[in-house]
Motif scaffolding. Structure first.
Motif, PDB file in Angstrom:
ATOM      1  N   ALA A 141      68.939 -27.728  63.164  1.00 25.16           N
ATOM      2  CA  ALA A 141      68.712 -27.351  61.711  1.00 25.16           C
ATOM      3  C   ALA A 141      68.980 -25.934  61.622  1.00 25.16           C
ATOM      4  N   ALA A 142      68.382 -25.021  62.549  1.00 29.78           N
ATOM      5  CA  ALA A 142      68.364 -23.568  62.453  1.00 29.78           C
ATOM      6  C   ALA A 142      69.685 -23.077  62.496  1.00 29.78           C
ATOM      7  N   ALA A 143      70.331 -23.610  63.438  1.00 31.37           N
ATOM      8  CA  ALA A 143      71.788 -23.174  63.736  1.00 31.37           C
ATOM      9  C   ALA A 143      72.675 -23.534  62.441  1.00 31.37           C
ATOM     10  N   TRP A 144      72.484 -24.501  61.927  1.00 31.07           N
ATOM     11  CA  TRP A 144      73.115 -24.756  60.661  1.00 31.07           C
ATOM     12  C   TRP A 144      72.572 -24.182  59.475  1.00 31.07           C
ATOM     13  N   ARG A 145      71.524 -23.828  59.435  1.00 33.59           N
ATOM     14  CA  ARG A 145      71.006 -22.866  58.285  1.00 33.59           C
ATOM     15  C   ARG A 145      71.823 -21.362  58.617  1.00 33.59           C
ATOM     16  N   ALA A 146      72.142 -21.238  59.771  1.00 33.28           N
ATOM     17  CA  ALA A 146      72.735 -19.622  60.174  1.00 33.28           C
ATOM     18  C   ALA A 146      74.086 -19.969  59.457  1.00 33.28           C
ATOM     19  N   GLU A 147      74.689 -20.830  59.894  1.00 23.60           N
ATOM     20  CA  GLU A 147      76.076 -20.823  59.511  1.00 23.60           C
ATOM     21  C   GLU A 147      76.138 -21.182  57.952  1.00 23.60           C
ATOM     22  N   LEU A 148      75.259 -21.959  57.095  1.00 27.55           N
ATOM     23  CA  LEU A 148      75.243 -21.934  55.807  1.00 27.55           C
ATOM     24  C   LEU A 148      75.276 -20.837  55.108  1.00 27.55           C
ATOM     25  N   ASP A 165      82.593 -28.939  55.604  1.00 30.60           N
ATOM     26  CA  ASP A 165      82.222 -29.115  56.772  1.00 30.60           C
ATOM     27  C   ASP A 165      80.816 -28.928  57.053  1.00 30.60           C
ATOM     28  N   LEU A 166      80.202 -28.106  56.417  1.00 27.07           N
ATOM     29  CA  LEU A 166      78.818 -27.781  56.818  1.00 27.07           C
ATOM     30  C   LEU A 166      77.988 -29.026  56.010  1.00 27.07           C
ATOM     31  N   ALA A 167      78.381 -29.177  54.809  1.00 32.36           N
ATOM     32  CA  ALA A 167      77.673 -30.349  53.972  1.00 32.36           C
ATOM     33  C   ALA A 167      77.953 -31.524  55.090  1.00 32.36           C
ATOM     34  N   GLU A 168      78.988 -31.999  55.575  1.00 27.07           N
ATOM     35  CA  GLU A 168      79.132 -33.175  56.390  1.00 27.07           C
ATOM     36  C   GLU A 168      78.146 -32.905  57.472  1.00 27.07           C
ATOM     37  N   GLU A 169      78.083 -31.602  58.066  1.00 29.20           N
ATOM     38  CA  GLU A 169      77.110 -31.622  59.350  1.00 29.20           C
ATOM     39  C   GLU A 169      75.771 -31.896  58.875  1.00 29.20           C
ATOM     40  N   HIS A 170      75.205 -31.645  57.917  1.00 29.57           N
ATOM     41  CA  HIS A 170      74.188 -31.806  57.373  1.00 29.57           C
ATOM     42  C   HIS A 170      74.017 -33.248  57.109  1.00 29.57           C
TER      43      HIS A 170
END
Length: 239
Positions: A141-148, A165-170
């Motif tokens: 989740a932290a890595a995803w937040r950084a990318e978002l 793609d970030l939405a799909e990852e979430h």
């Protein structure tokens, strides 16, 4: 196990003066006192402190926080809280940081969706996660937040491929760790990001947010969901 005011101050990242203030306000009173009269906190006290700090980040007054902390919690949340109590206070703050699932929003969601199979599954799976599970999912989740945040700061369109793609990852993260999350459900989750700041704070802590980021995330989720109407995405096929 007991913890001194200095120890709690250190692993929670707050001042001793703040802890004294919470004590005087009746928000967080030490469970015990040493023979010399010093404050001693028990295992449950850091959990309560984590809630207080989270609510303060969202702008609630101390009186409002006191009222919320008095509210009864549903059974599923009690199970989750019991699971979290198996961690040491240092581990709780290390793994969860500002994110905590024992919140007024989680309580309202449990009451609202009590008959939902997805809600029951999500709470049951969350309660069953081990500390290593939480470390892994919170790391993801932290890595995803950084990318978002990077996509948002760099001006990527919310309906562009990177944001979708970030939405799909979430979406897949929710499915992997909590409950099956089809696109329609993901839309409803994202709508809450805009409607209720507590919902988005469970995904992006207040200290990491930017003005407009919740709406940007919501639009990206909707765009990604619309993309599913024309066929399965690559990430879905390789899940």
């Amino acid at each position: 196990m007991s913890y001194s005011v200095g120890q709690v101050s250190a692993f929670a990242g707050v001042t001793v003066r703040t802890l004294h203030h919470y004590d005087k306000a009746g928000l967080l009173s030490p469970s015990d006192r040493s023979d010399a009269g010093y404050r001693l906190y028990g295992d449950a006290d850091p959990v309560r402190l984590q809630q207080i700090l989270f609510y303060r980040e969202l702008g609630f007054s101390l009186d409002e926080i006191a009222s919320m902390l008095k509210a009864p919690f549903p059974t599923a949340l009690d199970h989750l809280r019991a699971r979290q109590r198996q961690l040491t206070p240092q581990e709780r703050f290390e793994v969860f940081g500002e994110i905590t699932f024992d919140l007024s929003y989680a309580t309202e969601a449990e009451l609202k969706w009590a008959r939902s199979d997805g809600q029951r599954e999500a709470m049951a799976r969350a309660a069953a996660h081990t500390m290593e599970d939480w470390r892994q999912l919170m790391g993801e989740a932290a890595a995803w937040r950084a990318e978002l945040r990077a996509a948002f700061d760099e001006g990527e369109p919310s309906d562009g491929e990177r944001a979708m793609d970030l939405a799909e990852e979430h979406r897949l993260h929710v499915s992997r760790w909590f409950t099956s999350c089809p696109p329609d459900m993901h839309r409803r989750i994202a709508d809450d990001f805009v409607a209720d700041p507590r919902a988005f704070a469970l995904v992006v802590p207040p200290s990491q947010q930017r003005p407009g980021l919740a709406a940007y995330t919501c639009r990206a989720v909707h765009a990604n969901a619309a993309r599913h109407t024309t066929g399965r995405t690559d990430s879905e096929e390789h899940r």
